[in-house]
Design a protein around this motif. Sequence first.
Motif, short mmCIF file in Angstrom:
data_model
loop_
_atom_site.label_atom_id
_atom_site.label_comp_id
_atom_site.label_asym_id
_atom_site.label_seq_id
_atom_site.Cartn_x
_atom_site.Cartn_y
_atom_site.Cartn_z
N VAL A 79 0.76 -1.63 0.16
CA VAL A 79 0.23 0.51 0.11
C VAL A 79 0.86 1.17 -0.21
O VAL A 79 0.62 2.54 -1.13
CB VAL A 79 -1.25 -0.11 0.80
N LEU A 80 1.27 1.70 0.96
CA LEU A 80 3.18 2.28 1.08
C LEU A 80 3.66 2.66 -0.57
O LEU A 80 3.78 3.95 -0.98
CB LEU A 80 3.94 2.24 2.11
N MET A 81 3.98 1.53 -1.25
CA MET A 81 4.90 1.56 -2.71
C MET A 81 3.57 2.03 -3.93
O MET A 81 3.76 2.93 -3.96
CB MET A 81 5.10 0.01 -3.01
N LEU A 82 2.81 1.82 -3.39
CA LEU A 82 1.51 2.48 -4.37
C LEU A 82 1.46 3.39 -4.63
O LEU A 82 1.22 4.11 -4.96
CB LEU A 82 0.46 1.30 -4.78
N GLN A 83 1.15 4.14 -2.42
CA GLN A 83 1.25 5.47 -2.69
C GLN A 83 2.52 6.15 -3.03
O GLN A 83 2.28 7.65 -4.16
CB GLN A 83 0.84 5.83 -1.00
N ILE A 84 3.22 6.33 -2.93
CA ILE A 84 4.48 6.66 -3.36
C ILE A 84 4.95 6.55 -4.64
O ILE A 84 5.11 7.83 -5.32
CB ILE A 84 5.96 5.29 -2.54
N PHE A 85 4.88 5.23 -5.75
CA PHE A 85 4.44 5.47 -7.30
C PHE A 85 3.70 6.83 -7.64
O PHE A 85 3.79 7.16 -8.50
CB PHE A 85 3.79 3.91 -7.20
N SER A 86 2.15 6.88 -6.91
CA SER A 86 1.29 7.42 -7.26
C SER A 86 1.57 9.15 -7.19
O SER A 86 1.39 9.86 -7.88
CB SER A 86 0.30 7.24 -6.84
N GLU A 87 2.01 9.28 -5.41
CA GLU A 87 2.87 10.23 -6.45
C GLU A 87 3.65 11.08 -6.83
O GLU A 87 3.84 12.24 -7.11
CB GLU A 87 3.10 10.66 -4.36
N LEU A 88 4.19 10.30 -7.75
CA LEU A 88 5.73 10.17 -8.58
C LEU A 88 5.24 10.56 -9.86
O LEU A 88 5.94 10.44 -10.21
CB LEU A 88 7.33 9.51 -7.97
N THR A 113 11.77 11.39 -3.02
CA THR A 113 10.94 12.39 -2.03
C THR A 113 9.59 12.67 -2.57
O THR A 113 9.60 13.09 -2.36
CB THR A 113 11.42 13.05 -4.05
N ALA A 114 9.17 11.21 -1.80
CA ALA A 114 7.48 10.82 -2.34
C ALA A 114 7.09 11.82 -0.94
O ALA A 114 8.04 10.87 -0.10
CB ALA A 114 7.85 10.20 -3.36
N PRO A 115 6.04 12.25 -0.54
CA PRO A 115 5.48 12.88 0.66
C PRO A 115 5.05 11.44 1.03
O PRO A 115 6.12 11.51 2.90
CB PRO A 115 4.45 13.67 0.55
N ARG A 153 6.55 8.20 6.08
CA ARG A 153 7.00 7.11 6.76
C ARG A 153 8.38 7.07 7.56
O ARG A 153 8.70 5.90 8.47
CB ARG A 153 6.83 5.80 5.65
N GLN A 154 9.00 7.46 6.81
CA GLN A 154 10.31 7.30 7.35
C GLN A 154 10.71 8.47 8.81
O GLN A 154 10.94 8.25 9.61
CB GLN A 154 11.65 8.08 6.31
#
Length: 775
Positions: A707-716, A739-741, A746-747
Amino acid sequence: MIESHYDWQVKDVDQPTEAAQQAAEQLKIDPMIAQILINRGYDTIDTMQTFLTPDLSQLHDPFAMHDMQKGVDRIQNAIMNAEKVTIYGDYDADGVTSTAIMYETLDQFGANVDYFIPNRFVDGYGPNTAAFERLIEGGTQLIVTVDNGVSGHDAIARANELGCDVVVTDHHELPETLPDAAAVIHPRHPEGDYPFGGLSGAGVAFKVATALLEEVPQELLDLAAIGTVADLVPVVDENRVLVSLGLKILAQTDRLGLVNRMQGAGIDPSQLTEQSIGFGIAPRLNALGRLDDAAPAVELLTTLDDERASELAQLTEKQNKYRQQLVADISETALTQAQDADHRDHPALVITGEHWHEGVLGIVASKVVETMGKPTVVLNVNPDSNTAKGSGRSVAGFNLFEAFDGHRDLMVAFGGHAGAVGMTAKADQLTALQTAFDDAAETQHLTDQPKGQLNVAARLTADKVTMPLYEQLQRLAPFGTDNPVPLFAFDPETLQNVKAIGADGKHLKFKVEDNGQAVDAIDFGQGALAPVLASAPDQVKLLAQIDINVWQGRTNMQLMVKDIAVTGMVVEDKRTQQLHKTMFSEAGTYVFFNQRVYEQLRTQLPPTAVSIVVTAGQEISDQKINTLFLVDCPASIADLQRVLGHITADRIVAYFYLKQSHYLLGMPERAQYAKLFRFVKTHQNVDVGKRMAELAAYLKIDASQLVLMLQIFSELHFVTIENGQLTPIAQPANQKIETAPSYQSRQTQIETEKQLLYSESAVLKQLLTSFTADK
């Protein structure tokens, strides 16, 4: 921080003056003991010696007391003429022992004597006209009052009209006008010159017995000691003699009722002290008068029938347990009421209930005062009579009598003094009564009152608490009013084995450690402090008396704690992965960082709790509170800093609940991003809304990570996700994952969890303290 209840005045008796050292050498006592005696006014060898060796020669001539000769003459005349004499007593421990002393003395002379104890609920305190009339109608020709009488004008006047004389023996405060009695025997009579005015009612009765018998009745010393200790009169001068010698008689008493009573109370005669009376014998005698008729208490003290003594001892124990249960039940309700929204903001408290036993409300009021630190009146409301009857207790520096004296229009009956009052208020005027109480608190500047002071002998460390020191301190016993047990201040290196003990965890026990040695400490009624002290073992200061604990033949040193302070902010590390109802039973301010968690728990919070849900951009007002509960884990350290930047708390309880740990899960690996990127490049219109679990299994990636990875891909802008449909973007721009929010968020959350959830307790405490240090 937890502030001490008292201002500790340390006298440094461990640094004795030259005079104390010289006295110690002559008297063969520890210099500290000599210094304590000097500090208490015994500043010559003779006065010290007299204090340390109480004996019968120190008792004063009873005929020096005002009207003693007149009273003795009248009693002797009644004995000679076989007149019926009735001892008119009181329903507390001092009153029943006074009655027993006078009754046994007259009985020795073969007098036609009986006794009468007024009923608290029927006759009230002191001479009662109707009761006097009944006694006289029954043949009484002389009434001798004990532990009461100086305010009995009407009843005594009526007795005179009916041809019955009254001899008053009393020790209470004298009114401006004294009753027209045959004799008023009182150690502080304005026309008298008795050298000691601090006698109890039992003490005055003992002096009358001495005058009648023309010798000191040593067999009555046990009763005199009980009455003296129970009535909290000064344990100096004659009273010190009565208690010291009375304890010796009591330890070998052949009074069948007392023998049975001490056995039932678990009192070992070989270990008998004034505390055995104050906490074992006296409460049981008082219980009878508090709940019903106190006359059986006199019979308990005087009976020669072993079977009857056993019955009466069982009755007193039963009544005492009933009293204890009543006090516990009413106190629980009263304390809950004291902390509810209608009461907690009042500087002084009027607590009310129905079907409360009026005989124990004074004790309940004391318990509320002890817990809340506010002057308190506790009343039982009777709707049928439209009255509310009960008692009040005060705090240091606040005159409770003065607070209500000007508002008698709100009451049916009222009396008392600065520290305690009794009243019957009008039930429909309770709101006005509370307003008057609040106004008095403002007028007397209650909130500005300084702490009460306690004299502290010296500062000690745990390794200095020894049996020889205890034995030297016992040279000053028996202790009591005007001769308090010496207290010592401790600032221990640390505490060990902190725990709440007792069936309900009501009491506090721990070990105090200094220089590699530890001593047990116990604080009755403070079990709730256990988690606080356990969380701050090196921040505790305490005030205690040195005592011993004898258990199964073994004797150990023990500290009896009288006051506790905890310096600095207390942080209780209670980090958890599960939340329970018991974690939300305490009043305080509860902070939530997740709205969903708050919604799930809001109904579990106590009615007195304050809730704060921290949202982005929310303003938090500056405030000072007692206890702050951090319920769940914030998404960032900044959110926590924002809260602690505005809320100053004496105590922080950190739960930091988190349903799923992102720190433990970690960030997705680069190979996983590559695997997902290859998949989305070759698949169109994937229904991730419904097939997420299936996709996670196919890619062998944790579902929450996916889920997190897909959110990052969407934001980028690697993909688009609309209505649950995943579609790749042709030739996306080359961007770094970092660079993804969502990646940065998460970090941040992982770093927050690392510091708040997985750090050592000491590190967590240091971190939370640092957030409040600059305020």
